[in-house]
Design a protein around this motif. Structure first.
Motif, mmCIF file in Angstrom:
data_model
loop_
_atom_site.group_PDB
_atom_site.id
_atom_site.type_symbol
_atom_site.label_atom_id
_atom_site.label_comp_id
_atom_site.label_asym_id
_atom_site.label_seq_id
_atom_site.Cartn_x
_atom_site.Cartn_y
_atom_site.Cartn_z
ATOM 1 N N LEU A 68 46.146 43.710 21.942
ATOM 2 C CA LEU A 68 45.714 42.740 23.238
ATOM 3 C C LEU A 68 46.991 43.250 23.920
ATOM 4 O O LEU A 68 46.600 43.150 24.845
ATOM 5 N N SER A 69 48.199 42.583 23.617
ATOM 6 C CA SER A 69 49.166 43.125 23.924
ATOM 7 C C SER A 69 49.220 44.916 25.142
ATOM 8 O O SER A 69 49.849 45.320 26.678
ATOM 9 N N VAL A 70 49.218 45.825 24.141
ATOM 10 C CA VAL A 70 49.241 47.233 24.589
ATOM 11 C C VAL A 70 47.881 47.842 25.676
ATOM 12 O O VAL A 70 48.081 48.265 26.197
ATOM 13 N N LEU A 71 46.692 46.328 25.095
ATOM 14 C CA LEU A 71 45.899 46.644 26.412
ATOM 15 C C LEU A 71 45.977 46.065 27.403
ATOM 16 O O LEU A 71 45.834 47.294 28.706
ATOM 17 N N ARG A 72 46.063 45.335 27.679
ATOM 18 C CA ARG A 72 46.746 44.127 29.097
ATOM 19 C C ARG A 72 48.252 45.610 29.994
ATOM 20 O O ARG A 72 47.817 45.123 30.736
ATOM 21 N N GLU A 73 48.833 45.893 29.108
ATOM 22 C CA GLU A 73 49.962 46.562 30.064
ATOM 23 C C GLU A 73 49.106 47.867 30.162
ATOM 24 O O GLU A 73 49.205 48.349 31.296
ATOM 25 N N ALA A 74 47.987 48.506 29.530
ATOM 26 C CA ALA A 74 47.363 49.602 29.758
ATOM 27 C C ALA A 74 47.136 49.207 30.786
ATOM 28 O O ALA A 74 46.462 49.969 31.858
ATOM 29 N N ILE A 75 45.846 48.028 31.381
ATOM 30 C CA ILE A 75 44.802 48.140 32.240
ATOM 31 C C ILE A 75 46.236 47.911 33.780
ATOM 32 O O ILE A 75 45.574 48.716 34.942
ATOM 33 N N ASP A 76 47.087 47.296 33.272
ATOM 34 C CA ASP A 76 47.689 46.796 34.160
ATOM 35 C C ASP A 76 48.886 48.274 34.805
ATOM 36 O O ASP A 76 48.322 48.470 36.253
ATOM 37 N N GLN A 84 42.797 50.446 41.234
ATOM 38 C CA GLN A 84 42.090 48.930 41.649
ATOM 39 C C GLN A 84 42.340 48.579 39.634
ATOM 40 O O GLN A 84 42.767 49.648 39.256
ATOM 41 N N TYR A 85 41.942 47.728 38.989
ATOM 42 C CA TYR A 85 41.697 47.685 37.816
ATOM 43 C C TYR A 85 40.170 48.547 37.007
ATOM 44 O O TYR A 85 39.268 48.591 37.981
ATOM 45 N N PRO A 86 40.755 48.940 35.686
ATOM 46 C CA PRO A 86 38.994 49.856 35.743
ATOM 47 C C PRO A 86 37.835 48.577 35.554
ATOM 48 O O PRO A 86 37.934 47.816 35.480
ATOM 49 N N PRO A 87 36.663 49.235 36.391
ATOM 50 C CA PRO A 87 35.936 49.753 36.530
ATOM 51 C C PRO A 87 34.653 48.551 35.138
ATOM 52 O O PRO A 87 34.776 49.207 34.500
ATOM 53 N N ALA A 88 33.691 48.029 35.585
ATOM 54 C CA ALA A 88 32.804 47.028 33.801
ATOM 55 C C ALA A 88 32.166 48.549 33.987
ATOM 56 O O ALA A 88 31.825 50.068 34.492
ATOM 57 N N VAL A 94 39.026 54.464 31.084
ATOM 58 C CA VAL A 94 40.259 54.383 31.988
ATOM 59 C C VAL A 94 41.831 54.248 31.095
ATOM 60 O O VAL A 94 42.926 54.864 31.467
ATOM 61 N N VAL A 95 41.546 53.723 29.958
ATOM 62 C CA VAL A 95 42.854 52.644 29.772
ATOM 63 C C VAL A 95 42.730 53.588 28.247
ATOM 64 O O VAL A 95 44.325 54.543 28.024
ATOM 65 N N ALA A 145 37.242 41.789 37.809
ATOM 66 C CA ALA A 145 38.022 41.948 38.455
ATOM 67 C C ALA A 145 39.189 41.228 38.838
ATOM 68 O O ALA A 145 40.215 40.566 39.692
ATOM 69 N N ASN A 146 39.682 41.048 37.541
ATOM 70 C CA ASN A 146 41.360 40.224 37.851
ATOM 71 C C ASN A 146 41.295 41.243 36.820
ATOM 72 O O ASN A 146 42.185 40.732 36.955
ATOM 73 N N GLY A 147 40.751 41.710 35.920
ATOM 74 C CA GLY A 147 42.165 42.094 34.684
ATOM 75 C C GLY A 147 42.295 41.807 33.370
ATOM 76 O O GLY A 147 43.063 42.279 32.683
ATOM 77 N N GLN A 148 41.426 40.329 33.319
ATOM 78 C CA GLN A 148 41.834 39.687 32.184
ATOM 79 C C GLN A 148 41.281 40.477 31.107
ATOM 80 O O GLN A 148 39.866 41.170 30.692
ATOM 81 N N LEU A 149 42.223 40.244 30.164
ATOM 82 C CA LEU A 149 41.576 40.881 28.909
ATOM 83 C C LEU A 149 41.950 40.278 27.572
ATOM 84 O O LEU A 149 42.570 39.494 27.305
ATOM 85 N N ARG A 150 40.705 39.778 26.720
ATOM 86 C CA ARG A 150 40.848 38.541 25.869
ATOM 87 C C ARG A 150 39.824 39.473 24.786
ATOM 88 O O ARG A 150 38.828 39.833 24.961
#
Length: 162
Positions: A68-76, A84-88, A94-95, A145-150
């Protein structure tokens, strides 16, 4: 002639009598010493025992938190690169190339349960958190919309607050 000793105003004529009346010096702990030692042991136990008993996450939970941490870093990183954040529907595309491994799948489910590994919350609100899909538990939940990943688990379940 016996040796005379003067002690507290009394004449002692024999050292043995003095030692027998007062005894040898005590080598035992006093009650205060024992209470202080017990207090110190209690303080150490209160501080250290919770850390000792919680030896960390289970290996599977630690692995998912790391992913989860690695994916959040890749999204940023993708947002910094693309503006922009990767689209739906495009998170994996993208990541994925930024990762040194295949796009990770949380192991809270079996590989054959679902065809997708990402649930996309397509609501436009940037302030609201990503909303999980209860029909797809154990996959990633992403909000473009805000790049949140959970983890896509219900509120209060294991992994919700990661």
């Amino acid at each position: 002639m016996p040796l005379a000793i003067r002690h507290n105003g009394a004449n002692w004529t024999n050292c043995r009598a003095l030692l027998q009346s007062h005894g040898p010096p005590s080598r035992a702990f006093s009650l205060i010493d024992s209470i202080i030692a017990a207090l110190i042991v209690g303080i150490v136990a209160v501080i250290a025992l919770p850390h000792y008993l919680d030896l960390g996450d289970h290996p599977e939970q630690a692995r998912i938190k790391h992913q989860l941490s690695v994916l959040r870093e890749a999204i940023d990183m993708a947002k910094d690169r693309d503006g922009q954040y990767p689209p739906a529907g495009q998170l994996v595309a993208v990541v994925g190339p930024m990762l040194n491994q295949p796009f990770p799948t949380p192991r809270l489910r079996t590989e054959s349960e679902f065809d997708t590994i990402v649930h996309y919350d397509v609501s436009d609100s940037e302030r609201s958190p990503v909303t999980p899909n209860p029909n797809l538990p154990g996959i990633w939940a992403y909000k473009p919309a805000n790049g949140q990943l959970r983890l896509n688990v219900s509120n209060g379940s294991l992994g919700w607050d990661w």
